[in-house]
Design an enzyme around this catalytic site. Structure first.
Site, short mmCIF file in Angstrom:
data_model
loop_
_atom_site.label_atom_id
_atom_site.label_comp_id
_atom_site.label_asym_id
_atom_site.label_seq_id
_atom_site.Cartn_x
_atom_site.Cartn_y
_atom_site.Cartn_z
N ASN A 163 0.77 -1.25 0.03
CA ASN A 163 -0.04 0.03 0.02
C ASN A 163 0.87 1.25 -0.13
O ASN A 163 0.28 2.24 -0.72
CB ASN A 163 -1.19 -0.11 1.26
CG ASN A 163 -0.60 -0.17 2.56
OD1 ASN A 163 0.72 -0.69 2.82
ND2 ASN A 163 -1.24 0.28 3.64
N GLU A 260 4.46 -5.15 11.91
CA GLU A 260 3.58 -4.01 11.60
C GLU A 260 2.30 -4.78 10.85
O GLU A 260 2.49 -4.89 9.74
CB GLU A 260 4.11 -2.78 10.70
CG GLU A 260 5.23 -2.05 11.45
CD GLU A 260 4.60 -1.39 12.80
OE1 GLU A 260 3.54 -1.09 12.80
OE2 GLU A 260 5.59 -0.99 13.52
N CYS A 294 -3.71 0.52 6.95
CA CYS A 294 -3.67 -0.38 8.06
C CYS A 294 -4.35 0.33 9.03
O CYS A 294 -5.04 -0.38 9.92
CB CYS A 294 -2.41 -0.87 8.32
SG CYS A 294 -1.02 0.59 8.59
N GLU A 473 7.54 1.31 14.91
CA GLU A 473 8.38 1.93 13.77
C GLU A 473 8.41 3.30 14.09
O GLU A 473 7.39 3.91 14.86
CB GLU A 473 7.85 1.76 12.51
CG GLU A 473 8.09 0.34 11.88
CD GLU A 473 7.96 0.07 10.46
OE1 GLU A 473 6.99 0.59 9.85
OE2 GLU A 473 8.70 -0.64 9.83
P1 NAD Z 1 0.76 -9.98 2.96
O1 NAD Z 1 0.73 -10.08 4.54
O2 NAD Z 1 -0.16 -10.73 2.22
O3 NAD Z 1 2.32 -9.77 2.35
C1 NAD Z 1 3.32 -8.71 2.88
C2 NAD Z 1 4.69 -9.19 2.45
O4 NAD Z 1 4.84 -10.80 3.08
C3 NAD Z 1 4.82 -9.35 1.04
O5 NAD Z 1 6.18 -8.88 0.60
C4 NAD Z 1 4.65 -10.80 0.72
O6 NAD Z 1 5.50 -11.08 -0.41
C5 NAD Z 1 5.49 -11.48 1.98
N1 NAD Z 1 5.26 -12.61 2.55
C6 NAD Z 1 4.13 -13.57 2.11
N2 NAD Z 1 4.42 -14.81 2.74
C7 NAD Z 1 5.39 -14.74 3.33
C8 NAD Z 1 6.10 -15.53 4.26
N3 NAD Z 1 5.52 -16.94 4.54
N4 NAD Z 1 7.25 -15.35 4.85
C9 NAD Z 1 7.81 -14.10 4.72
N5 NAD Z 1 6.99 -13.12 3.72
C10 NAD Z 1 5.91 -13.57 3.31
O7 NAD Z 1 0.19 -8.42 3.05
P2 NAD Z 1 -0.34 -7.53 1.91
O8 NAD Z 1 -1.50 -7.73 1.32
O9 NAD Z 1 0.88 -7.32 1.09
O10 NAD Z 1 -0.57 -6.19 2.80
C11 NAD Z 1 -1.69 -5.61 3.32
C12 NAD Z 1 -1.63 -5.93 4.62
O11 NAD Z 1 -0.59 -5.36 5.34
C13 NAD Z 1 -2.95 -5.67 5.69
O12 NAD Z 1 -3.30 -6.56 6.57
C14 NAD Z 1 -2.58 -4.27 6.27
O13 NAD Z 1 -3.11 -3.99 7.43
C15 NAD Z 1 -1.02 -4.56 6.79
N6 NAD Z 1 -0.31 -3.13 6.62
C16 NAD Z 1 0.09 -3.12 8.01
C17 NAD Z 1 0.88 -1.72 8.31
C18 NAD Z 1 1.17 -1.41 9.54
O14 NAD Z 1 2.10 -0.57 9.59
N7 NAD Z 1 0.67 -2.04 10.85
C19 NAD Z 1 1.06 -0.96 7.11
C20 NAD Z 1 0.68 -1.48 5.84
C21 NAD Z 1 0.11 -2.61 5.77
#
Ligand code: NAD
Length: 499
Positions: A163, A260, A294, A473
Site C-alpha cells: 500500500n 506491523e 492499515c 516504527e
Molecule cells: P501480506 O501479508 O500478504 O504480504 C506482505 C509481504 O509478506 C509481501 O512482501 C509478501 O510477499 C510477503 N510474504 C508472504 N508470505 C510470506 C511468508 N510466509 N514469509 C515471509 N514473507 C511473506 O500483506 P499485503 O497484502 O501485502 O498487505 C496488506 C496487509 O498489510 C494488511 O493486513 C494491512 O493492514 C497490513 N499493513 C500494515 C501496516 C502497519 O504498519 N501496521 C502498514 C501497511 C499494511
C-alpha cells in the site's frame, strides 16, 4: 534494468525487466524466472521483475556482509551526512518517484506527490539526525566501572506490503542504516519498483555498495529471509496471518522481529464533537488510498444524539466529493484497488454485509470510471444498521468499506471498541478534554488520535497492541531496536581469586 520481450506477452511487445539490486548494482538471476507487475488502474502489465533465485540470495547475503563491515566502521556522523544526501535526492525526485508509486499501486497522484515520498524522506532524515546522538552509559561499581556501547545488529531484513511501497522501505531502512546495519529488503511482489529506486538513490548519495540490497519475489523469498541464520532481525509489514508465519520462522534462529500488521480500528464520535470534523476524519480514515491503509477507522461508533446528523453529512459528502478515475489526473482523489483479486475480496465483504443484515447508506458496487474503465475500483461504501458480530465489523477488509454503529454509553462503547483481537489504532472525537483522555487511555490500541485521524509524523512511534503487531516504527525508541547493547566491565584493581 534491461529491456527484453517478456515470455508471457505478445512477442512484439517489449516490457522493461528489472533485476535484483545487489552490492550496489543490478544483478541477473540464473533461473531466468520473472513475474509481471500490473497497473491496477488499467489492468495492463507495465514491467516484469526477476525473481531472487538461490544465486541471488547467496549474493545478497555476501553483499550485505561486506556492506556491513564497511558501513558499521564509519562514524555515525559520516553515515548521517550520507543519509541526508539520500533524503535530498528523494525530495528532488518527488514527482518522478510519486509516479512510480501511482503506477504500481493505483493510488491518486494528488496523494502520492505530497505524502508517500515526503513521509519516507522525513523518516530517513529523522534517524539520520539521531545517528550521532546514540550514546552509551558508564557507571562506577566500587572502584571498577562499566560502560555500554550501542552496536548495530548486523544484517537486517525488511519485508513490505503493497500500500505504501517506497514509504515502507524508507521507514524500515532509515533506522536500520542510521544504526550502522546492512539491509536486505523484499518489497511486495505487487509493487516492487519503489524499493529499487530507493536502492539507486542510496548508492548515488554515497551509501557503500552492499549496505542496501533489494531481493524480489513472493512469500517464498520472504520466508527465506526470515529463516536465514546470517540475518539478525526482520521487520515485517503485512497481514496478521503472514506475520504469524514470519514470527514462527524467525524463531528458528531467534531473530529479533518488528511486526506491523493489520487492524480493525474504532473511531468514537461523542455528541459534543464537531460533526463536520468527525465526518472528515471518518472519510479520510476509510477512503484515503481507496481504503488500503492499515490504521483505517473502519468501525465508526457514533453517539445516538448525533447519529442522524453524522450519517446525513457523511452520505452527502461521500456522494458529492469523491472523484474516482485515472490516478494520474490531479483531480482524482480516489484510486483503484491493488488487484482484481483484491477487488473481488472487497466485494465479497460488501455482499456479506448485505447478507448479514447491514444497510448500504452509499456505494456497494464496483466502479468503471470513464478515464480508467479497466481499473479495479470499488465505490466508497458505507454500511449502517451494523452490529458488532457482523463480518464487516469484525474482519479487516483493507478496502473502502466503512461500518457505522450507534452507541449511548461511554463505558459500553469502550468495551465494544476493545472487543477485537486487533489493536492497531483508535480515535476519539469530543470537545470535552477530560473525556478525550479518559477514553483514549482505556482503548487497547498503539496509535491513538484525539480530534484527528491518520497523521503519522516521523517523531511519533507507531505500532500495534494485541495481534496488530510487535515493536514500533518511527520515534526515538525505534533506533534502539536496531542496536544491541554491549556492556564492558573495566577492572581497576587486582582480581581477587580463590584459585
Ligand atoms: P501480506 O501479508 O500478504 O504480504 C506482505 C509481504 O509478506 C509481501 O512482501 C509478501 O510477499 C510477503 N510474504 C508472504 N508470505 C510470506 C511468508 N510466509 N514469509 C515471509 N514473507 C511473506 O500483506 P499485503 O497484502 O501485502 O498487505 C496488506 C496487509 O498489510 C494488511 O493486513 C494491512 O493492514 C497490513 N499493513 C500494515 C501496516 C502497519 O504498519 N501496521 C502498514 C501497511 C499494511
Amino acid at each position: 534494468m534491461c529491456i527484453h520481450s517478456s515470455s508471457n506477452m505478445e512477442p512484439s511487445v517489449t516490457t522493461p525487466v528489472y533485476q535484483n539490486f545487489i552490492n550496489g548494482h543490478f544483478l541477473a538471476n540464473k533461473s531466468g524466472k520473472t513475474f509481471d507487475v500490473t497497473n491496477p488502474a488499467t489492468g495492463e502489465v507495465i514491467y516484469a521483475v526477476e525473481i531472487a533465485d538461490e544465486f541471488i540470495q547467496n549474493a545478497a547475503i555476501a553483499s550485505a556482509k561486506q556492506g556491513f563491515a564497511q558501513w558499521s566502521a564509519m562514524s555515525p556522523i559520516e553515515r548521517s551526512r550520507i543519509l541526508l544526501k539520500a533524503v535530498a535526492i528523494l525530495r528532488e525526485r518527488n514527482d518522478e518517484l510519486a509516479l512510480v508509486e501511482v503506477l504500481d499501486t493505483g493510488k491518486p497522484m494528488q496523494e502520492a506527490n505530497c505524502v508517500d515520498i515526503e513521509t519516507g524522506a522525513d523518516v530517513i532524515e529523522f534517524f539520520a539526525g539521531l545517528a550521532p546522538a546514540q550514546v552509551g552509559q558508564q557507571q562506577m561499581v566500587g572502584s571498577d566501572f562499566y560502560y555500554t556501547r550501542k552496536e548495530p545488529l548486523g544484517i537486517c531484513a525488511g519485508i513490505g506490503a503493497w500500500n505504501y511501497p517506497l514509504q515502507i522501505a524508507c521507514w524500515k531502512s532509515g533506522p536500520a542504516l542510521a544504526a550502522g546495519n546492512a539491509f536486505i529488503f523484499k518489497p511486495s511482489e505487487e509493487t516492487p519498483l519503489g524499493a529499487i529506486k530507493l536502492a539507486e538513490i542510496f548508492v548515488e548519495a554515497g551509501v557503500p555498495a552492499g549496505v542496501f540490497n533489494v531481493v524480489q519475489g513472493a512469500g517464498d523469498v520472504g520466508q527465506w529471509l526470515t529463516q536465514h541464520t546470517d540475518i539478525d532481525k526482520v521487520s515485517f509489514t503485512g497481514e496478521v496471518g503472514t506475520g504469524k508465519k514470519v514470527v514462527a520462522s524467525a524463531a528458528g534462529s531467534l531473530k529479533d522481529v518488528t511486526m506491523e500488521l493489520g487492524g480493525k480500528s474504532p473511531l468514537i464520535v461523542f455528541d459534543d464533537a464537531n460533526i463536520e470534523q468527525a465526518v472528515s476524519a471518518a472519510m479520510l480514515g476509510n477512503f484515503y488510498t481507496q481504503g488500503e491503509v492499515c490504521t483505517n477507522c473502519t468501525r465508526i461508533y457514533v453517539h445516538k444524539n448525533v447519529y442522524q446528523q453524522f450519517i446525513d453529512e457523511l452520505k452527502t459528502r461521500t456522494e458529492q466529493n469523491i472523484i474516482a478515475g485515472d490516478p494520474q489526473d490531479l483531480n482524482t482523489n480516489f484510486g483503484a484497488l491493488i488487484s482484481k483479486k483484491h477487488q473481488d475480496l472487497v466485494m465479497s465483504y460488501v455482499n456479506k454485509g448485505i447478507a448479514e443484515g447491514a444497510t448500504l447508506l452509499t456505494g456497494g458496487t464496483t466502479l468503471s470510471p470513464a478515464s480508467a474503465p479497466n481499473g479495479y475500483f470499488v465505490a466508497p461504501t458505507v454500511f449502517i444498521d451494523c452490529n458488532d458480530d457482523m463480518s464487516i465489523v469484525k474482519e479487516e477488509i483493507f478496502g473502502p468499506v466503512m461500518s457505522v454503529l450507534v452507541f449511548d454509553d461511554e463505558d459500553d462503547v469502550i468495551k465494544r471498541a476493545n472487543g477485537t483481537h486487533l489493536g492497531l489504532a483508535a480515535g476519539v472525537f469530543t470537545s470535552d478534554i477530560k473525556r478525550a483522555h479518559r477514553v483514549i487511555h482505556q482503548l487497547q490500541a498503539g496509535i491513538c488520535w484525539i480530534n484527528a485521524y491518520g497523521n503519522s509524523p516521523a517523531e511519533m512511534p507507531v505500532g500495534g497492541y494485541k495481534q496488530s503487531g510487535i515493536g514500533r516504527e518511527n520515534g526515538i525508541e525505534t533506533l534502539y531496536t536496531y542496536t544491541q547493547t554491549k556492556s564492558v566491565y573495566v577492572g581497576m584493581t587486582d582480581i581477587e581469586s580463590p584459585f
